[in-house]
Design a protein around this motif. Structure first.
Motif, PDB file in Angstrom:
ATOM      1  N   GLY A 100      24.655  78.101 -30.605  1.00 33.68           N
ATOM      2  CA  GLY A 100      23.946  77.391 -31.669  1.00 33.68           C
ATOM      3  C   GLY A 100      23.036  76.308 -31.117  1.00 33.68           C
ATOM      4  O   GLY A 100      21.887  76.164 -31.548  1.00 33.68           O
ATOM      5  N   ASP A 101      23.543  75.556 -30.144  1.00 31.48           N
ATOM      6  CA  ASP A 101      22.715  74.516 -29.512  1.00 31.48           C
ATOM      7  C   ASP A 101      21.517  75.136 -28.796  1.00 31.48           C
ATOM      8  O   ASP A 101      20.399  74.619 -28.869  1.00 31.48           O
ATOM      9  CB  ASP A 101      23.538  73.701 -28.515  1.00 31.48           C
ATOM     10  N   ALA A 102      21.745  76.252 -28.110  1.00 29.15           N
ATOM     11  CA  ALA A 102      20.655  76.914 -27.385  1.00 29.15           C
ATOM     12  C   ALA A 102      19.606  77.446 -28.357  1.00 29.15           C
ATOM     13  O   ALA A 102      18.394  77.321 -28.101  1.00 29.15           O
ATOM     14  CB  ALA A 102      21.212  78.035 -26.514  1.00 29.15           C
ATOM     15  N   ALA A 103      20.049  78.028 -29.458  1.00 23.02           N
ATOM     16  CA  ALA A 103      19.106  78.520 -30.469  1.00 23.02           C
ATOM     17  C   ALA A 103      18.302  77.367 -31.067  1.00 23.02           C
ATOM     18  O   ALA A 103      17.089  77.482 -31.277  1.00 23.02           O
ATOM     19  CB  ALA A 103      19.855  79.279 -31.564  1.00 23.02           C
ATOM     20  N   LEU A 104      18.975  76.256 -31.309  1.00 26.39           N
ATOM     21  CA  LEU A 104      18.302  75.071 -31.839  1.00 26.39           C
ATOM     22  C   LEU A 104      17.232  74.567 -30.867  1.00 26.39           C
ATOM     23  O   LEU A 104      16.091  74.303 -31.265  1.00 26.39           O
ATOM     24  CB  LEU A 104      19.330  73.968 -32.118  1.00 26.39           C
ATOM     25  N   VAL A 105      17.587  74.455 -29.598  1.00 30.09           N
ATOM     26  CA  VAL A 105      16.642  73.955 -28.601  1.00 30.09           C
ATOM     27  C   VAL A 105      15.481  74.930 -28.409  1.00 30.09           C
ATOM     28  O   VAL A 105      14.320  74.517 -28.337  1.00 30.09           O
ATOM     29  CB  VAL A 105      17.345  73.646 -27.262  1.00 30.09           C
ATOM     30  N   ALA A 106      15.760  76.223 -28.336  1.00 28.75           N
ATOM     31  CA  ALA A 106      14.690  77.212 -28.157  1.00 28.75           C
ATOM     32  C   ALA A 106      13.733  77.197 -29.346  1.00 28.75           C
ATOM     33  O   ALA A 106      12.507  77.261 -29.167  1.00 28.75           O
ATOM     34  CB  ALA A 106      15.284  78.600 -27.952  1.00 28.75           C
ATOM     35  N   ILE A 134       5.962  86.274 -27.373  1.00 29.98           N
ATOM     36  CA  ILE A 134       6.250  84.845 -27.206  1.00 29.98           C
ATOM     37  C   ILE A 134       7.624  84.532 -27.797  1.00 29.98           C
ATOM     38  O   ILE A 134       8.430  83.822 -27.185  1.00 29.98           O
ATOM     39  CB  ILE A 134       5.137  83.994 -27.844  1.00 29.98           C
ATOM     40  N   ALA A 135       7.902  85.097 -28.972  1.00 30.03           N
ATOM     41  CA  ALA A 135       9.217  84.899 -29.595  1.00 30.03           C
ATOM     42  C   ALA A 135      10.324  85.443 -28.697  1.00 30.03           C
ATOM     43  O   ALA A 135      11.394  84.825 -28.571  1.00 30.03           O
ATOM     44  CB  ALA A 135       9.255  85.569 -30.964  1.00 30.03           C
ATOM     45  N   LEU A 136      10.090  86.572 -28.056  1.00 29.41           N
ATOM     46  CA  LEU A 136      11.091  87.127 -27.135  1.00 29.41           C
ATOM     47  C   LEU A 136      11.320  86.206 -25.942  1.00 29.41           C
ATOM     48  O   LEU A 136      12.446  86.083 -25.456  1.00 29.41           O
ATOM     49  CB  LEU A 136      10.668  88.520 -26.674  1.00 29.41           C
ATOM     50  N   ALA A 137      10.268  85.553 -25.480  1.00 24.20           N
ATOM     51  CA  ALA A 137      10.422  84.615 -24.358  1.00 24.20           C
ATOM     52  C   ALA A 137      11.295  83.428 -24.762  1.00 24.20           C
ATOM     53  O   ALA A 137      12.183  83.018 -23.997  1.00 24.20           O
ATOM     54  CB  ALA A 137       9.053  84.131 -23.877  1.00 24.20           C
ATOM     55  N   TYR A 138      11.069  82.881 -25.952  1.00 23.85           N
ATOM     56  CA  TYR A 138      11.905  81.770 -26.413  1.00 23.85           C
ATOM     57  C   TYR A 138      13.342  82.231 -26.672  1.00 23.85           C
ATOM     58  O   TYR A 138      14.288  81.483 -26.433  1.00 23.85           O
ATOM     59  CB  TYR A 138      11.307  81.108 -27.653  1.00 23.85           C
ATOM     60  N   THR A 139      13.501  83.455 -27.128  1.00 25.74           N
ATOM     61  CA  THR A 139      14.849  84.011 -27.313  1.00 25.74           C
ATOM     62  C   THR A 139      15.557  84.114 -25.969  1.00 25.74           C
ATOM     63  O   THR A 139      16.741  83.754 -25.854  1.00 25.74           O
ATOM     64  CB  THR A 139      14.770  85.393 -27.997  1.00 25.74           C
ATOM     65  N   ALA A 140      14.834  84.589 -24.961  1.00 26.84           N
ATOM     66  CA  ALA A 140      15.416  84.675 -23.612  1.00 26.84           C
ATOM     67  C   ALA A 140      15.822  83.297 -23.107  1.00 26.84           C
ATOM     68  O   ALA A 140      16.897  83.126 -22.523  1.00 26.84           O
ATOM     69  CB  ALA A 140      14.423  85.327 -22.656  1.00 26.84           C
ATOM     70  N   MET A 141      14.972  82.303 -23.361  1.00 29.64           N
ATOM     71  CA  MET A 141      15.315  80.949 -22.943  1.00 29.64           C
ATOM     72  C   MET A 141      16.621  80.508 -23.595  1.00 29.64           C
ATOM     73  O   MET A 141      17.514  79.986 -22.925  1.00 29.64           O
ATOM     74  CB  MET A 141      14.197  79.963 -23.298  1.00 29.64           C
ATOM     75  N   GLY A 142      16.744  80.715 -24.891  1.00 22.93           N
ATOM     76  CA  GLY A 142      17.958  80.326 -25.589  1.00 22.93           C
ATOM     77  C   GLY A 142      19.183  81.047 -25.060  1.00 22.93           C
ATOM     78  O   GLY A 142      20.235  80.425 -24.850  1.00 22.93           O
ATOM     79  N   LEU A 143      19.062  82.342 -24.826  1.00 22.80           N
ATOM     80  CA  LEU A 143      20.206  83.107 -24.321  1.00 22.80           C
ATOM     81  C   LEU A 143      20.631  82.645 -22.931  1.00 22.80           C
ATOM     82  O   LEU A 143      21.826  82.558 -22.637  1.00 22.80           O
ATOM     83  CB  LEU A 143      19.876  84.601 -24.317  1.00 22.80           C
ATOM     84  N   VAL A 144      19.659  82.338 -22.094  1.00 24.60           N
ATOM     85  CA  VAL A 144      19.992  81.859 -20.739  1.00 24.60           C
ATOM     86  C   VAL A 144      20.659  80.490 -20.797  1.00 24.60           C
ATOM     87  O   VAL A 144      21.638  80.237 -20.089  1.00 24.60           O
ATOM     88  CB  VAL A 144      18.736  81.849 -19.836  1.00 24.60           C
ATOM     89  N   LEU A 145      20.155  79.608 -21.630  1.00 30.10           N
ATOM     90  CA  LEU A 145      20.780  78.283 -21.757  1.00 30.10           C
ATOM     91  C   LEU A 145      22.217  78.414 -22.248  1.00 30.10           C
ATOM     92  O   LEU A 145      23.131  77.770 -21.712  1.00 30.10           O
ATOM     93  CB  LEU A 145      19.974  77.393 -22.703  1.00 30.10           C
ATOM     94  N   ALA A 146      22.433  79.247 -23.259  1.00 28.03           N
ATOM     95  CA  ALA A 146      23.786  79.443 -23.784  1.00 28.03           C
ATOM     96  C   ALA A 146      24.694  80.058 -22.726  1.00 28.03           C
ATOM     97  O   ALA A 146      25.840  79.627 -22.561  1.00 28.03           O
ATOM     98  CB  ALA A 146      23.747  80.329 -25.025  1.00 28.03           C
ATOM     99  N   THR A 147      24.182  81.037 -21.998  1.00 28.66           N
ATOM    100  CA  THR A 147      24.970  81.694 -20.958  1.00 28.66           C
ATOM    101  C   THR A 147      25.349  80.699 -19.865  1.00 28.66           C
ATOM    102  O   THR A 147      26.475  80.738 -19.354  1.00 28.66           O
ATOM    103  CB  THR A 147      24.182  82.879 -20.367  1.00 28.66           C
TER     104      THR A 147
END
Length: 156
Positions: A100-106, A134-147
């Motif tokens: 949730g935090d990663a999704a919020l930040v992304a 671009i949306a996929l890039a931000y999604t990847a960022m969120g997933l990596v942060l959460a991971t």
């Protein structure tokens, strides 16, 4: 009230690791999406240098110091910034769900990057790839942060 140096070192290390991983992941996603959209894989990185080289940077297909290194260093620095926001959230509220935090930040990063800052300071990806990419890039960022957070003991 001062923050203990051990906490600052931990925060800096976590930010460096998660931000670097996010920078690499988003670069790979954007390269793959650029290729899928008929562009050269290096163009999204080169486009990030548009803030100091102008919009023509997004058309550059060359791997060079000026466009590629300048663009990547800019992107990496921005990834570290957003990772720092994420890691600060994790320190402040460690009991929260890291996804949730990663999704919020992304999401916050995407809004700031594309709706708040002047056009010249956007990541420049819009010069090369479609909004979906671009949306996929931000999604990847969120997933990596959460991971990164989940990979640590207790998700902190």
């Amino acid at each position: 009230m001062s923050v203990p140096s051990a906490i600052l070192r931990s925060f800096a290390g976590r930010t460096l690791r998660s931000g670097s991983a996010a920078a690499i992941a988003t670069t790979v996603v954007l390269a793959l999406r650029a290729r899928a959209e008929g562009q050269h894989v290096v163009q999204p990185v080169n486009a990030t240098s548009h803030w100091f080289l102008g919009d023509a940077a997004g058309r550059s297909r060359a791997v060079d110091l000026k466009h590629t290194l300048g663009g990547y260093l800019t992107h990496h620095a921005a990834s570290l910034l957003w990772a720092g926001v994420f890691e600060a959230l994790r320190l402040w509220r460690p009991q929260r769900n890291p996804l949730g935090d990663a999704a919020l930040v992304a999401t916050f990063a995407a809004v700031v990057d594309y709706a708040v800052v002047p056009r010249r300071l956007t990541p420049g990806w819009e010069l090369v790839v479609r909004p979906r990419s671009i949306a996929l890039a931000y999604t990847a960022m969120g997933l990596v942060l959460a991971t990164a957070a989940v990979g640590r003991r207790g998700g902190r």
